[in-house]
Motif scaffolding. Structure first.
Motif, mmCIF file in Angstrom:
data_model
loop_
_atom_site.group_PDB
_atom_site.id
_atom_site.type_symbol
_atom_site.label_atom_id
_atom_site.label_comp_id
_atom_site.label_asym_id
_atom_site.label_seq_id
_atom_site.Cartn_x
_atom_site.Cartn_y
_atom_site.Cartn_z
ATOM 1 N N ARG A 163 -7.278 1.038 -4.023
ATOM 2 C CA ARG A 163 -6.499 1.310 -2.818
ATOM 3 C C ARG A 163 -7.344 1.249 -1.543
ATOM 4 N NH1 ARG A 163 -4.538 6.360 -3.635
ATOM 5 N NH2 ARG A 163 -6.164 7.248 -2.365
ATOM 6 N N ARG A 164 -6.878 0.479 -0.592
ATOM 7 C CA ARG A 164 -7.507 0.358 0.720
ATOM 8 C C ARG A 164 -7.156 1.564 1.586
ATOM 9 N NH1 ARG A 164 -10.784 -2.715 -1.583
ATOM 10 N NH2 ARG A 164 -10.653 -4.931 -1.277
ATOM 11 N N ARG B 176 0.290 -3.912 -6.841
ATOM 12 C CA ARG B 176 -0.041 -2.523 -6.489
ATOM 13 C C ARG B 176 0.350 -1.570 -7.606
ATOM 14 N NH1 ARG B 176 3.344 1.085 -5.034
ATOM 15 N NH2 ARG B 176 4.862 -0.353 -4.130
ATOM 16 N N ASN C 7 -4.668 -7.166 -7.282
ATOM 17 C CA ASN C 7 -4.788 -5.803 -6.785
ATOM 18 C C ASN C 7 -6.255 -5.447 -6.569
ATOM 19 O OD1 ASN C 7 -5.697 -5.252 -9.409
ATOM 20 N ND2 ASN C 7 -3.845 -4.177 -10.007
ATOM 21 N N SER D 266 0.033 5.707 -0.202
ATOM 22 C CA SER D 266 -1.054 6.694 -0.214
ATOM 23 C C SER D 266 -1.282 7.281 -1.601
ATOM 24 C CB SER D 266 -0.768 7.818 0.779
ATOM 25 O OG SER D 266 0.420 8.490 0.405
ATOM 26 N N SER E 233 -4.079 -1.140 -4.126
ATOM 27 C CA SER E 233 -3.348 -1.883 -3.106
ATOM 28 C C SER E 233 -3.057 -3.240 -3.724
ATOM 29 C CB SER E 233 -4.210 -2.095 -1.854
ATOM 30 O OG SER E 233 -4.416 -0.890 -1.177
ATOM 31 N N SER F 255 -2.169 0.574 5.097
ATOM 32 C CA SER F 255 -1.348 -0.607 4.837
ATOM 33 C C SER F 255 -1.875 -1.815 5.606
ATOM 34 C CB SER F 255 0.112 -0.327 5.199
ATOM 35 O OG SER F 255 0.233 0.006 6.558
ATOM 36 N N SER G 129 -4.579 -3.446 3.747
ATOM 37 C CA SER G 129 -4.027 -4.252 2.654
ATOM 38 C C SER G 129 -3.485 -5.583 3.158
ATOM 39 C CB SER G 129 -2.926 -3.481 1.930
ATOM 40 O OG SER G 129 -3.475 -2.356 1.281
ATOM 41 N N TRP H 295 0.844 -1.190 0.000
ATOM 42 C CA TRP H 295 0.000 0.000 0.000
ATOM 43 C C TRP H 295 0.876 1.234 0.000
ATOM 44 C CZ3 TRP H 295 -0.522 4.197 3.259
ATOM 45 C CH2 TRP H 295 -1.708 4.941 3.155
#
Length: 145
Positions: A36-37, A122, A33, A8, A13, A40, A43, A6
């Motif tokens: 994005r979660r 990712r 993938n 930002s 992710s 981290s 993820s 992960w």
């Protein structure tokens, strides 16, 4: 062995897992993938969930290794992590399917394959979901993996 990746700034992710035999040889691996979660740790949890679901489908594996100590703490004491309650409930439900479920800490250097798969997923620029016996030739592969 599992890992999540992960940042930002990434769109995705990444999750990676490798099912290793007793000699340390990868028998099966997966890379995937997701949008994005939140963090981290989210993820890492996603990587564990997907690895557990995959092992139920493809193997008899009961033991999972991670280099993330917080992930292990979350699994052992889920009530101490209230902001992850939904994700941890999904893991607890999956654990019922594993009579001898174990999650242990492994050094990061022993988790290179899963780490590579998670980071690659990712950074992939479109949706990725792969399960197979070796790293696909179309993925960039560093020499140490």
């Amino acid at each position: 062995m599992i890992d999540g990746s992960w940042t930002s700034t990434s769109q995705f992710s990444g999750c990676g897992w490798a099912w290793m035999d007793s000699l340390g040889e990868a028998q099966l691996m997966g890379t995937r993938n997701y949008i994005r979660r939140e963090s981290s740790l989210h993820s890492e949890l996603e990587a564990l969930r997907w690895a557990m679901e995959s092992m139920l489908q493809y193997s008899t594996c009961q033991s999972f290794g991670t280099d993330c100590k917080d992930l292990i703490a979350m699994i052992k004491e889920p009530r101490d992590w209230p902001s992850f309650v939904t994700e941890l409930e999904r893991i607890e439900t999956l654990q019922i399917c594993f009579p001898d479920f174990k999650i242990t800490h492994i050094p990061r250097e022993q988790n290179r394959t899963s780490d590579f798969l998670a980071r690659t997923a990712r950074s992939f620029h479109r949706e990725l979901h792969f399960v197979g016996c070796s790293i696909p030739v179309w993925l960039p592969r560093p020499p140490q993996v």
